[in-house]
Design an enzyme around this catalytic site. Structure first.
Site, mmCIF file in Angstrom:
data_model
loop_
_atom_site.group_PDB
_atom_site.id
_atom_site.type_symbol
_atom_site.label_atom_id
_atom_site.label_comp_id
_atom_site.label_asym_id
_atom_site.label_seq_id
_atom_site.Cartn_x
_atom_site.Cartn_y
_atom_site.Cartn_z
ATOM 1 N N LYS A 206 -5.283 107.539 -94.369
ATOM 2 C CA LYS A 206 -4.533 107.165 -95.572
ATOM 3 C C LYS A 206 -3.550 108.257 -95.992
ATOM 4 O O LYS A 206 -2.425 107.963 -96.397
ATOM 5 C CB LYS A 206 -5.505 106.854 -96.712
ATOM 6 C CG LYS A 206 -4.848 106.128 -97.877
ATOM 7 C CD LYS A 206 -5.866 105.613 -98.876
ATOM 8 C CE LYS A 206 -5.172 104.834 -100.000
ATOM 9 N NZ LYS A 206 -6.146 104.278 -100.960
ATOM 10 N N PHE B 210 -16.943 106.584 -97.660
ATOM 11 C CA PHE B 210 -16.970 105.140 -97.916
ATOM 12 C C PHE B 210 -15.948 104.442 -97.013
ATOM 13 O O PHE B 210 -14.812 104.885 -96.896
ATOM 14 C CB PHE B 210 -16.641 104.875 -99.398
ATOM 15 C CG PHE B 210 -16.530 103.401 -99.718
ATOM 16 C CD1 PHE B 210 -17.655 102.585 -99.662
ATOM 17 C CD2 PHE B 210 -15.307 102.832 -100.057
ATOM 18 C CE1 PHE B 210 -17.555 101.226 -99.936
ATOM 19 C CE2 PHE B 210 -15.197 101.478 -100.334
ATOM 20 C CZ PHE B 210 -16.329 100.674 -100.273
ATOM 21 N N MET C 224 -22.250 73.751 -74.534
ATOM 22 C CA MET C 224 -22.414 74.380 -73.230
ATOM 23 C C MET C 224 -23.805 74.989 -73.104
ATOM 24 O O MET C 224 -24.439 74.920 -72.043
ATOM 25 C CB MET C 224 -21.324 75.440 -73.005
ATOM 26 C CG MET C 224 -21.267 75.962 -71.581
ATOM 27 S SD MET C 224 -21.076 74.654 -70.355
ATOM 28 C CE MET C 224 -19.308 74.618 -70.158
#
Lengths: 566, 161
Positions: free
Chosen positions: A165, A115, A478
């Site tokens: 971690k 995850f 632009m």
């Protein structure tokens, strides 16, 4: 001498950063960088909360460009890390010093599609100067030391430090090194006296010499040296867009930026020159037009800190590799030793000054009260000369290049390489943190400002009173200009009109000040109010959506093929 | 032109990716690449062969040199360099004569024959890329079933620096 201490990796990171002199960082917390965030509670580093990791990176970038020390940004793993990639790539394209620190999933989970896992090292490698991923807590002090050194030396750039971690959490005996070795990194070349002497000789013998000052001149703060060389040899100075403001734009020898939206007089004189001293520039296509045409009949002296830039886009007759400030200092010394100081205007310098006068008097401007040139000249008139300008990307950026004169060198910053919309506002916040006593203004368009407008939350929450000067044509201007010019006015995907928020209300909703200026008097008052305000201010200035940026050198053409206002 | 580049890099994970990515990002070509650890395990030696004009080769060398993980980048003069590539060919045997012919050819090129079967033969050849190409052309009529090549490994001769 090395200092030894037992601590966890996250604390070692903060300690190492404090040793590097870091006082402020920009970022967002997440699961994978929580141990680091926990350490903010116990250290003297101020954490400035961004609302998006890309903005955090732009803030660090702005801080770095202004302070000339690496700006630091934090992001968590996975989407947090991928969000900062645009900010990192922007810094890389403009050689801005930055250290980006990302959390990563614990080492046992790396490669397991965990995850919020992303291979940020793999993704970032193409757009960083270097990337580290310490696998043991004890590596952190040296990694930080090396990271900061790499980011700010030689040709500066972004460095990524990706810390798993568990590495943040693990305790280890830490050694904070005073010295280290990076075998393959040689950021400094010795000054090249022989080449500098040759350069003087080439410039002295040229009929139509010019100086082209690039962004490297600003990075190395070679302002005084550049001015001394230009004045001693009476050389007209043009700049690249990134080099805008390397030389005072109110100086009689200054012609301003060349390039796609360069000043007419600068493009004209650059096209006529027979010899150029190009300082700290990579000869971007946006600056020089077609490569083959630019170098035709032109002797190029290329002075750059990065040897890989020599011969990349243009063939140099003479290369002067090394820090440009150092080599320009040698040039100044040699000129003094040889008593070279031109006092009489050559026919070339006369022609340059006549060309400059002609275009300054004859360039047709938008006739309306709120034309771009008038707005930016008004802003210049009110702002103190030391004010720092950042810009977003688009028409307003090019109008700023054309009509906002930089008087104090090194006070104008823009995303010139990657052209990142949304850069200017967060970069202005970073710039203001670096120089809190100086007014900082982001010259913006409605399209670019929409990309990072949520940085208003940071500006208000953290008491960073920057000014956003929104030239609002309710259009992606632009792109619209190109569609008008090259696509037979088929206007697709550029009209923001119906969906453009009310920027005054938007500012107020964040607790900032919002002011609409629909006349020159209102604009004057709005800018003065913003300068005296202690909260961030958005000035919303409706302008004509049909106004084009001109002159314009179309892609694939040369500087002498300028499209001029009719 | 063809160029041989010898690159000494720190022996760390991810370096091969960085080097090959540099070639892709800068729009250079890799003709062949071989990598191996040196006698000092801290370093690996990469040998890359590439094609380009003088300006391109110069840029490749400069860009490689700029990489922080590259310790030394050299462009080798092929006339002053020992460079070789290992190739293994699996060649079809259609009749009794083929085996003898391929053996002769292999001997002429200084190769070795391995794994002779009823319908195929394997040849190992260590030579320059040009010689391997020439052998391949001569082997083609027999029918090449498969081929594997390592890429060039190269070292400059002593005294040629």
């Amino acid at each position: 001498m090395n200092n030894m201490e037992n601590m966890i990796g996250a604390k070692a990171l903060m300690t190492a950063m404090e040793k590097e002199g870091v006082k402020e960082v920009f970022g967002l917390p997440g699961g994978a960088n929580l141990p680091m965030y926990d350490e903010f509670a116990r250290c003297n580093i101020r954490h400035i909360l961004a609302r998006h990791e890309q903005s955090a990176a732009h803030m660090a970038d702005g801080f770095g460009r202004v302070s000339r020390k690496p700006g630091v940004c934090f992001a968590t793993s996975g989407p947090g890390a991928t969000n900062i990639l645009t900010g990192i790539a922007t810094a890389q394209a403009d050689s801005a010093p930055m250290v980006a620190i990302t959390g990563q999933v614990p080492t046992p989970m790396i490669g397991k599609d965990a995850f919020q896992e992303s291979d940020i090292i793999g993704m970032a490698n193409p757009v960083v100067k270097y990337a580290f991923q310490p696998r043991h807590a004890s590596e952190i002090p040296e990694v930080v030391k090396k990271g900061f050194f790499i980011a700010e030396t030689g040709r500066p750039g972004p460095v990524l430090i990706d810390i798993p971690k568990d590495v943040q959490q693990n305790e280890s005996e830490m050694v904070f090194p005073d010295e280290f070795k990076i075998q393959g990194y040689h950021p400094w070349a010795d000054p090249d006296i022989v080449a500098v002497e040759k350069a003087i000789d080439m410039l002295m013998h040229a009929q139509k010499p010019v100086i082209l000052a690039g962004g490297g001149t600003i990075i190395s703060s070679a302002f005084a040296e550049l001015q001394a060389v230009a004045e001693a040899l009476m050389l007209p100075v043009v700049t690249t867009f990134k080099g805008k403001g390397a030389f005072p734009e109110n100086h009689p020898l200054c012609l301003g930026p060349i390039g796609m939206h360069g000043h007419a007089e600068a493009n004209k004189i650059m096209s006529e020159a027979d010899c150029v001293l190009a300082i700290g520039t990579r000869f971007s296509d946006r600056s020089v037009g077609t490569f083959e045409e630019f170098e035709k009949n032109l002797k190029i002296i290329h002075m750059d800190v990065d040897p890989a830039e020599i011969g990349k886009n243009q063939t140099a007759q003479l290369a002067v590799v090394g820090d440009v400030q150092m080599n320009l200092r040698i040039m100044v010394k040699l000129l003094l030793q040889k008593a070279i100081k031109k006092t009489e205007e050559t026919p070339w310098v006369k022609h340059v000054k006549e060309t400059k006068s002609y275009w300054q008097e004859n360039l047709k401007l938008h006739p309306g009260e709120m034309g771009a040139a008038k707005l930016l000249r008004k802003l210049r008139e009110i702002l103190p000369k030391e004010s720092i300008i950042t810009t977003e990307v688009g028409q307003h950026q090019m109008w700023a290049s054309l009509f906002y004169d930089v008087i104090q060198p090194g006070t104008f910053f823009s995303s010139t390489g990657l052209g990142t919309m949304g850069w200017g506002f967060p970069a202005a916040i970073g710039a203001k943190v670096a120089k809190p006593d100086v007014p900082v203004v982001d010259i913006a368009g409605d399209g670019s400002f929409a990309m990072t407008e949520n940085s208003l939350a940071t500006a208000v929450l953290e008491d960073i009173p920057v000014i956003v000067f929104v030239m609002n044509n309710f259009t992606l201007g632009m792109v619209a200009q190109w569609q008008r010019t090259f696509y037979d006015r088929r206007m697709i995907g550029v009209d923001q009109g119906k969906y453009c928020p009310d920027y005054v209300k938007l500012a107020e909703s964040y607790g900032a000040q919002g002011i609409r200026a629909e006349s020159m008097d209102e604009l004057d008052k709005a800018v003065r109010d913003a300068l005296s305000s202690d909260v961030a201010t958005v000035i919303d200035i409706p302008i004509d959506p049909e106004e084009d940026v001109l002159p314009f050198v179309a892609p694939g053409t040369s500087l002498k093929d300028m499209i001029l206002p009719s | 032109m063809w160029a041989i580049l010898s690159i000494l890099v720190e022996n760390k994970p991810g370096i091969l990716f960085k080097v090959t990515h540099l070639f892709r990002a800068r729009d250079f070509n890799i003709d062949s690449i071989s990598v191996g650890v040196t006698d000092n395990p801290e370093y690996s030696k990469m040998t890359i062969t590439t094609y380009g004009d003088e300006k391109q080769i110069d840029q490749i060398v400069k860009q490689l040199d700029k990489m922080i993980d590259t310790v030394k980048v050299e462009r080798l003069d092929e006339h002053k360099t020992v460079y070789r590539e290992l190739s293994i060919f699996k060649i079809k045997l259609s009749n009794a004569n083929d085996s003898m012919e391929i053996n002769k050819l292999t001997n002429a090129y200084g190769g070795k024959v391995h794994d002779v079967k009823k319908d195929s033969i394997m040849v190992e050849l260590t030579a320059t890329p040009d010689q391997i190409k020439a052998f391949e052309e001569l082997a083609k009529p027999f029918g090449i079933i498969d081929v594997a090549r390592t890429g060039v490994a190269a070292l400059q001769r002593s005294g040629a620096e």
